[in-house]
Design a protein around this motif. Sequence first.
Motif, PDB file in Angstrom:
ATOM      1  N   PHE A  14       0.803  -1.213   0.000  1.00 18.02           N
ATOM      2  CA  PHE A  14       0.000   0.000   0.000  1.00 18.02           C
ATOM      3  C   PHE A  14       0.843   1.273   0.000  1.00 18.02           C
ATOM      4  O   PHE A  14       0.292   2.368   0.095  1.00 18.02           O
ATOM      5  N   ARG A  16       2.369   2.908  -2.301  1.00 21.19           N
ATOM      6  CA  ARG A  16       2.062   3.846  -3.375  1.00 21.19           C
ATOM      7  C   ARG A  16       0.778   4.618  -3.096  1.00 21.19           C
ATOM      8  O   ARG A  16       0.664   5.799  -3.449  1.00 21.19           O
ATOM      9  N   LEU A  17      -0.186   3.984  -2.466  1.00 19.48           N
ATOM     10  CA  LEU A  17      -1.416   4.683  -2.099  1.00 19.48           C
ATOM     11  C   LEU A  17      -1.113   5.781  -1.087  1.00 19.48           C
ATOM     12  O   LEU A  17      -1.579   6.913  -1.224  1.00 19.48           O
ATOM     13  N   GLN A  21      -1.496   9.884  -1.474  1.00 23.04           N
ATOM     14  CA  GLN A  21      -2.218  10.745  -0.536  1.00 23.04           C
ATOM     15  C   GLN A  21      -1.319  11.881  -0.054  1.00 23.04           C
ATOM     16  O   GLN A  21      -1.759  13.032   0.042  1.00 23.04           O
ATOM     17  N   SER A  55      -6.208   5.844   7.338  1.00 22.63           N
ATOM     18  CA  SER A  55      -5.968   4.891   6.249  1.00 22.63           C
ATOM     19  C   SER A  55      -4.809   3.962   6.592  1.00 22.63           C
ATOM     20  O   SER A  55      -4.875   2.756   6.343  1.00 22.63           O
ATOM     21  N   VAL A  59      -4.985  -0.221   7.122  1.00 19.33           N
ATOM     22  CA  VAL A  59      -4.126  -1.193   6.439  1.00 19.33           C
ATOM     23  C   VAL A  59      -3.347  -2.006   7.462  1.00 19.33           C
ATOM     24  O   VAL A  59      -3.234  -3.227   7.351  1.00 19.33           O
ATOM     25  N   GLN A 116      -8.738  11.555   0.368  1.00 13.64           N
ATOM     26  CA  GLN A 116      -9.691  10.453   0.374  1.00 13.64           C
ATOM     27  C   GLN A 116      -9.964   9.938  -1.046  1.00 13.64           C
ATOM     28  O   GLN A 116     -10.155   8.743  -1.256  1.00 13.64           O
ATOM     29  N   HIS A 119      -8.255   6.904  -2.784  1.00 13.24           N
ATOM     30  CA  HIS A 119      -8.712   5.516  -2.626  1.00 13.24           C
ATOM     31  C   HIS A 119      -9.375   4.999  -3.899  1.00 13.24           C
ATOM     32  O   HIS A 119      -9.407   3.800  -4.129  1.00 13.24           O
ATOM     33  N   TRP A 120      -9.901   5.894  -4.716  1.00 10.41           N
ATOM     34  CA  TRP A 120     -10.475   5.465  -5.990  1.00 10.41           C
ATOM     35  C   TRP A 120      -9.404   4.906  -6.912  1.00 10.41           C
ATOM     36  O   TRP A 120      -9.693   4.112  -7.801  1.00 10.41           O
ATOM     37  N   THR A 122      -6.912   3.091  -5.930  1.00  8.92           N
ATOM     38  CA  THR A 122      -6.291   1.934  -5.285  1.00  8.92           C
ATOM     39  C   THR A 122      -5.996   0.777  -6.237  1.00  8.92           C
ATOM     40  O   THR A 122      -4.914   0.205  -6.173  1.00  8.92           O
ATOM     41  N   LEU A 125      -2.808   1.764  -7.817  1.00  5.59           N
ATOM     42  CA  LEU A 125      -1.701   2.140  -6.945  1.00  5.59           C
ATOM     43  C   LEU A 125      -1.174   0.992  -6.092  1.00  5.59           C
ATOM     44  O   LEU A 125      -0.013   0.971  -5.729  1.00  5.59           O
ATOM     45  N   VAL A 126      -2.043   0.057  -5.744  1.00  4.48           N
ATOM     46  CA  VAL A 126      -1.650  -1.046  -4.860  1.00  4.48           C
ATOM     47  C   VAL A 126      -1.138  -2.200  -5.710  1.00  4.48           C
ATOM     48  O   VAL A 126      -1.798  -2.639  -6.645  1.00  4.48           O
TER      49      VAL A 126
END
Length: 134
Positions: A14, A16-17, A21, A55, A59, A116, A119-120, A122, A125-126
Amino acid sequence: MQRVTITQRRRLDFKRLFHAQLVMTMLVMMVAAWRADQEAVLSAWLGGMVSLLPSMYFVWRGTRQPRVKQQQRNVLNLYQAAMGKFGLTVALFALVFVLVPPSNPAFFFVAYVVAQLMHWLTPWLVRERSTPKT
């Protein structure tokens, strides 16, 4: 591309997420510095942190000790992580508005919403990474 053998399992990365952010929070901070003052920059930073910290907790709490054989326990961990994230978000909002009232709520909420919205992204990015089975 590396093959995953039976003795390995996949784990999500995670970082990269979280970096996305942080980058978006910094962009809002730069806009705040350009359009307003230092207090607006602080408001934008606080908004980004109110989004990022829960967030990271989710995780950490939701993905620790995954067990393939115990799906019910994994689902319970995710529910507990979601409730903890919600509680932490409410607590951080309360702390920010009581201890350090944002001088520019617009930048606070813009930074929060933009972080926030990451997260769209993800699914892009993940990444999955292989780890040896423990």
